[in-house]
Design an enzyme around this catalytic site. Structure first.
Site, mmCIF file in Angstrom:
data_model
loop_
_atom_site.group_PDB
_atom_site.id
_atom_site.type_symbol
_atom_site.label_atom_id
_atom_site.label_comp_id
_atom_site.label_asym_id
_atom_site.label_seq_id
_atom_site.Cartn_x
_atom_site.Cartn_y
_atom_site.Cartn_z
ATOM 1 N N TYR A 57 80.901 -11.263 0.170
ATOM 2 C CA TYR A 57 79.560 -11.278 -0.315
ATOM 3 C C TYR A 57 78.793 -10.027 -0.056
ATOM 4 C CZ TYR A 57 74.567 -12.353 -0.735
ATOM 5 O OH TYR A 57 73.174 -12.011 -1.168
ATOM 6 N N HIS A 87 64.940 -4.615 -6.913
ATOM 7 C CA HIS A 87 63.927 -5.245 -5.887
ATOM 8 C C HIS A 87 62.684 -4.456 -5.573
ATOM 9 C CE1 HIS A 87 67.408 -7.702 -5.596
ATOM 10 N NE2 HIS A 87 67.025 -8.395 -4.471
ATOM 11 N N ASN A 200 67.372 -6.255 3.673
ATOM 12 C CA ASN A 200 67.573 -7.676 4.449
ATOM 13 C C ASN A 200 66.843 -7.646 5.735
ATOM 14 O OD1 ASN A 200 68.494 -10.208 3.265
ATOM 15 N ND2 ASN A 200 70.118 -8.896 2.101
ATOM 16 N N TYR A 286 26.794 -22.179 25.014
ATOM 17 C CA TYR A 286 28.369 -22.177 25.101
ATOM 18 C C TYR A 286 28.851 -20.716 24.797
ATOM 19 C CZ TYR A 286 28.812 -27.081 25.617
ATOM 20 O OH TYR A 286 28.878 -28.522 25.677
ATOM 21 N N ARG A 289 28.555 -18.822 28.049
ATOM 22 C CA ARG A 289 29.010 -19.572 29.094
ATOM 23 C C ARG A 289 30.628 -19.632 28.763
ATOM 24 N NH1 ARG A 289 28.142 -25.268 30.264
ATOM 25 N NH2 ARG A 289 26.428 -25.358 28.764
ATOM 26 N N PHE A 334 67.653 -13.828 8.344
ATOM 27 C CA PHE A 334 66.603 -13.151 7.750
ATOM 28 C C PHE A 334 65.108 -13.929 7.336
ATOM 29 C CE2 PHE A 334 69.756 -14.523 4.674
ATOM 30 C CZ PHE A 334 68.908 -15.499 4.036
ATOM 31 N N GLU A 420 66.842 -19.219 -3.176
ATOM 32 C CA GLU A 420 65.962 -19.077 -1.909
ATOM 33 C C GLU A 420 64.859 -19.972 -2.253
ATOM 34 O OE1 GLU A 420 65.115 -14.827 -2.471
ATOM 35 O OE2 GLU A 420 67.185 -14.289 -2.209
#
Length: 514
Positions: A57, A87, A200, A286, A289, A334, A420
């Protein structure tokens, strides 16, 4: 910050401080020769697998949903080039230079672990681009945070290839090939596996987390000082910040915040003026404080986020990865979930910190609650509006910060033909945190602007040594009380003081502020 030293990138992790030095302050990057030798050793393993008849791969196959498709050896350079080009699909406004530099440094850090299978010359190309102060143009939209920050990292890789566009140190927009040539740099022709190794990773979201942590160091201290200014100018008590009271609830951030407020109020004539039995108030609101409790919870959230960041900085995120024993294995490291969660968590803390600050600002403007100050701190209420609309600005920002606190990390959306099918959205979490930090800076600046005007209006009573120094610093950029003036530039001037750390530096010139 003092002189910036060179940052050495080796097989071990860089630090948050290293990221800030390179991204924000332009530190020079050096590469460890021993780590470069280890990079070449792991590269040899990739090249051996490239010649294997069995498909591997990312080396001899396609990617993602196309992982089963075998790629002939003579097409593999084109495969890597095509991967990066396809990409690099971001859209929208340019991402800030410091974010892109942080992203590139962190990708380089992973390359130097020797776990990605790239060549040493490819790692060196990233260092060269950083040192030449050539910043790839990266677009706002495109990353789903899995497989890491693909699109932003692809835009960075494209520049190393001599494609796409970059910004020079002076902000000039150039095509990458021209920019590289001007600096005597050669474009990289990617070999097997290298395209994957360059895109990646969680580097974009992690870089923004590191930068956010640096920003928050200043903003937490500023918030404590702003609270001290408000307590003093609203005639509040400092008794609730006593250390023995904080020890009853051992939350570490709370004790730090209370200590800062206590030291900032030390020696204040204003505080001393209403400590006698004639003071009939039992408790402050508040927002005064409980400031250490809220500010401290934010600090503790940041401490958790820093621990996650430091673990991620020590990671070698790639897919596939070259293991120490020479295997090349697919994995899911990843996925950005660990980083995405803390980015979202910080956005919640930031929103609440701004919220309590705005409530303190609002108290100054209401005659029913500000203990004798003029309405809206105006010079001539009715004719003048004073700081009325400054509070509107703070309120509008706080409202937006509440929306930005909605987590991005729960909004997974599938991609890549369902390969994905669960993504982290960490990049989106990082982007909204950056916007939130800008908003918090502005809200705190408005509180500082308001509280310092109120301190002047308490005359002849005088503030304490620490708050007086903060007041003096604010008066270097903004005049004191008087008839209405164009207010926006004054807000921006104090925003600049907060963002630069000048407010904190003023206090630290007198006392210790953590």
């Amino acid at each position: 910050m003092g002189p910036v030293k060179n940052v050495l990138v080796s097989a071990g992790p860089v630090t948050v401080a290293d990221v800030v030095a390179v991204a924000r302050h332009g530190a020079h990057v050096d590469l460890d020769p021993a780590a470069l030798a280890a990079v070449e050793e792991s590269r040899a393993r990739v090249e051996a697998l490239a010649d294997d008849a069995e498909p591997h791969y990312g080396i001899s196959t396609g990617f993602g949903a196309l992982a089963t498709q075998h790629i002939p050896a003579d097409q593999r350079t084109q495969l890597q080039r095509s991967l990066v080009r396809s990409h690099a699909a971001g859209s929208g406004p340019e991402v800030e230079t410091e974010v892109v530099r942080a992203t590139m440094l962190l990708r380089l850090s992973t390359l130097m672990t020797g776990r990605t299978g790239v060549r040493a010359r490819t790692a060196q190309a990233y260092a060269d681009l950083l040192n030449a102060h050539l910043t790839p143009v990266v677009a706002e939209h495109g990353s789903l945070g899995c497989s890491g920050d693909l699109a932003p990292l692809a835009h960075c890789a494209l520049a190393v290839m001599g494609e796409g566009t970059v910004r020079t140190a002076g902000g000039e927009l150039l095509d990458s090939a021209t920019a590289l040539a001007r600096h005597g740099l050669e474009p990289v022709v990617l070999a097997e596996k290298e395209g994957l190794a360059l895109i990646n990773g969680t580097d974009g979201m992690l870089g923004q987390l590191a930068l956010a942590l640096d920003t928050l160091d200043t903003l937490f201290a500023t918030a404590d000082l702003a609270a001290a200014l408000s307590v003093e100018a609203l005639l509040g008590t400092d008794a609730v910040f006593a250390d023995d009271l904080q020890r009853l609830r051992p939350q570490p951030g709370q004790r730090v915040a209370a200590g800062n407020v206590r030291r900032a109020l030390a020696g204040s004539p204003i505080v001393a003026s209403h400590k006698g039995p004639e003071c009939t108030r039992v408790q402050d609101a508040y927002s005064l404080r409980c400031a250490p409790q809220v500010h401290g919870a934010g600090r503790d959230t940041a401490a958790h986020a820093r621990a996650v960041a430091e673990r991620e900085l020590a990671a070698a995120v790639d897919n596939p990865v070259v293991t120490p024993d020479g295997r090349v294995e697919s994995n899911g490291n990843f996925h950005g979930a660990p980083v995405a969660y803390v980015l979202d968590f910080l956005a919640i803390a930031v929103a609440d910190l701004a919220s309590i600050s705005e409530r303190r600002t609002d108290r100054f403007l209401d005659r029913a609650r500000n203990h004798g100050l003029p309405a809206f701190l105006a010079h001539d209420a009715g004719v003048d509006s004073g700081l009325m609309i400054a509070q509107y600005t703070a309120a509008g920002i706080v409202s937006e910060l509440k929306r930005l606190a909605v987590p991005a990390s729960v909004d997974s959306i599938p991609s890549s033909a369902m390969q994905e099918d669960h993504v982290s959205m960490g990049w989106a979490a990082a982007r909204k945190l950056r916007r939130a930090l800008d908003g918090l800076t502005r809200v705190l600046a408005i509180e500082v602007l308001t509280a310092t005007r109120a301190l002047d209006l308490r005359a002849p009573l005088l503030p304490g040594p620490v708050t007086a120094e903060v007041l003096r610093t604010v008066r270097t950029v903004v005049a004191g009380p008087g008839p209405d003036r164009f207010l926006a530039p004054e807000i921006e001037a104090v925003v600049g003081l907060v963002a630069s750390g000048a407010v904190v530096a003023a206090a630290r010139s007198v006392t210790e502020i953590d």
